[in-house]
Design a protein around this motif. Structure first.
Motif, mmCIF file in Angstrom:
data_model
loop_
_atom_site.group_PDB
_atom_site.id
_atom_site.type_symbol
_atom_site.label_atom_id
_atom_site.label_comp_id
_atom_site.label_asym_id
_atom_site.label_seq_id
_atom_site.Cartn_x
_atom_site.Cartn_y
_atom_site.Cartn_z
ATOM 1 N N LYS A 9 6.398 -5.134 -10.311
ATOM 2 C CA LYS A 9 5.826 -5.731 -8.929
ATOM 3 C C LYS A 9 5.708 -7.284 -8.983
ATOM 4 O O LYS A 9 5.004 -7.711 -10.047
ATOM 5 C CB LYS A 9 4.324 -5.107 -8.611
ATOM 6 N N GLY A 26 5.130 -12.511 5.633
ATOM 7 C CA GLY A 26 4.508 -11.283 4.946
ATOM 8 C C GLY A 26 4.672 -11.781 3.276
ATOM 9 O O GLY A 26 4.806 -12.897 2.840
ATOM 10 N N ASN A 29 8.730 -7.886 -2.580
ATOM 11 C CA ASN A 29 8.517 -7.973 -4.004
ATOM 12 C C ASN A 29 10.023 -8.345 -4.558
ATOM 13 O O ASN A 29 11.039 -7.672 -4.337
ATOM 14 C CB ASN A 29 8.357 -6.359 -4.327
ATOM 15 N N THR A 49 12.063 -5.460 1.731
ATOM 16 C CA THR A 49 10.902 -4.574 2.319
ATOM 17 C C THR A 49 9.973 -5.901 2.577
ATOM 18 O O THR A 49 9.267 -6.373 1.483
ATOM 19 C CB THR A 49 10.186 -3.384 1.691
ATOM 20 N N VAL A 51 6.235 -6.533 3.381
ATOM 21 C CA VAL A 51 4.870 -6.087 3.543
ATOM 22 C C VAL A 51 3.801 -6.979 3.966
ATOM 23 O O VAL A 51 3.871 -8.292 3.606
ATOM 24 C CB VAL A 51 4.384 -5.220 2.087
ATOM 25 N N GLY A 52 2.525 -6.318 4.382
ATOM 26 C CA GLY A 52 1.456 -7.384 4.918
ATOM 27 C C GLY A 52 2.111 -8.328 5.996
ATOM 28 O O GLY A 52 1.539 -9.363 6.121
ATOM 29 N N GLU A 60 -1.171 -6.072 10.475
ATOM 30 C CA GLU A 60 -0.259 -6.199 9.495
ATOM 31 C C GLU A 60 0.321 -4.951 9.655
ATOM 32 O O GLU A 60 0.138 -3.747 9.589
ATOM 33 C CB GLU A 60 -1.022 -6.291 8.311
ATOM 34 N N LYS A 61 1.936 -5.249 9.181
ATOM 35 C CA LYS A 61 2.794 -4.018 9.205
ATOM 36 C C LYS A 61 3.865 -4.159 8.087
ATOM 37 O O LYS A 61 3.788 -5.172 7.475
ATOM 38 C CB LYS A 61 3.572 -4.018 10.197
ATOM 39 N N THR A 62 4.586 -3.268 7.733
ATOM 40 C CA THR A 62 5.691 -3.242 6.615
ATOM 41 C C THR A 62 6.933 -3.039 7.433
ATOM 42 O O THR A 62 7.127 -2.077 8.356
ATOM 43 C CB THR A 62 5.428 -2.050 5.985
ATOM 44 N N VAL A 93 -0.447 -5.458 -4.451
ATOM 45 C CA VAL A 93 -0.431 -5.268 -3.175
ATOM 46 C C VAL A 93 -0.722 -3.719 -2.659
ATOM 47 O O VAL A 93 -0.291 -2.811 -3.386
ATOM 48 C CB VAL A 93 0.754 -5.765 -2.134
#
Length: 93
Positions: A9, A26, A29, A49, A51-52, A60-62, A93
């Motif tokens: 991470k 957002g 990683n 991806t 995130v946040g 907030e979405k992914t 996260v």
């Protein structure tokens, strides 16, 4: 197959414009890559991806984004913090 517990991470703040003109902000990683650009160029994965992520002030979405549809990507600072003792804390996260 890779184990989930073995995933590194290392989140980096980023803004991404996709082919339809949407700009999403957002965290991505970047795993064991030193820079976000290295992940984009050298990773065999076809998707990133985010995130946040927020788009236009929404909750907030992914988002899972096909790298072929990324118009531009702007990297921000990493999600790690350095303490006064010089230790690095990675924000999970």
């Amino acid at each position: 197959m890779e184990e989930y517990s073995q995933w590194q991470k290392n989140f980096k703040k980023a803004s991404v414009m996709v082919a339809n003109g949407s700009v999403l902000s957002g965290k991505i990683n970047i795993k064991n890559y030193p820079r976000l650009s290295d992940l984009m160029r050298n990773s065999d994965e076809h998707y990133i991806t985010l995130v946040g992520a927020k788009s236009g002030g929404s909750e907030e979405k992914t988002f899972i984004i096909n790298k072929k549809y990324v118009v531009w990507l702007e990297a921000g600072p990493s999600m790690s913090e350095e303490t006064s003792e010089g230790e690095t804390i990675i924000t999970d996260v």
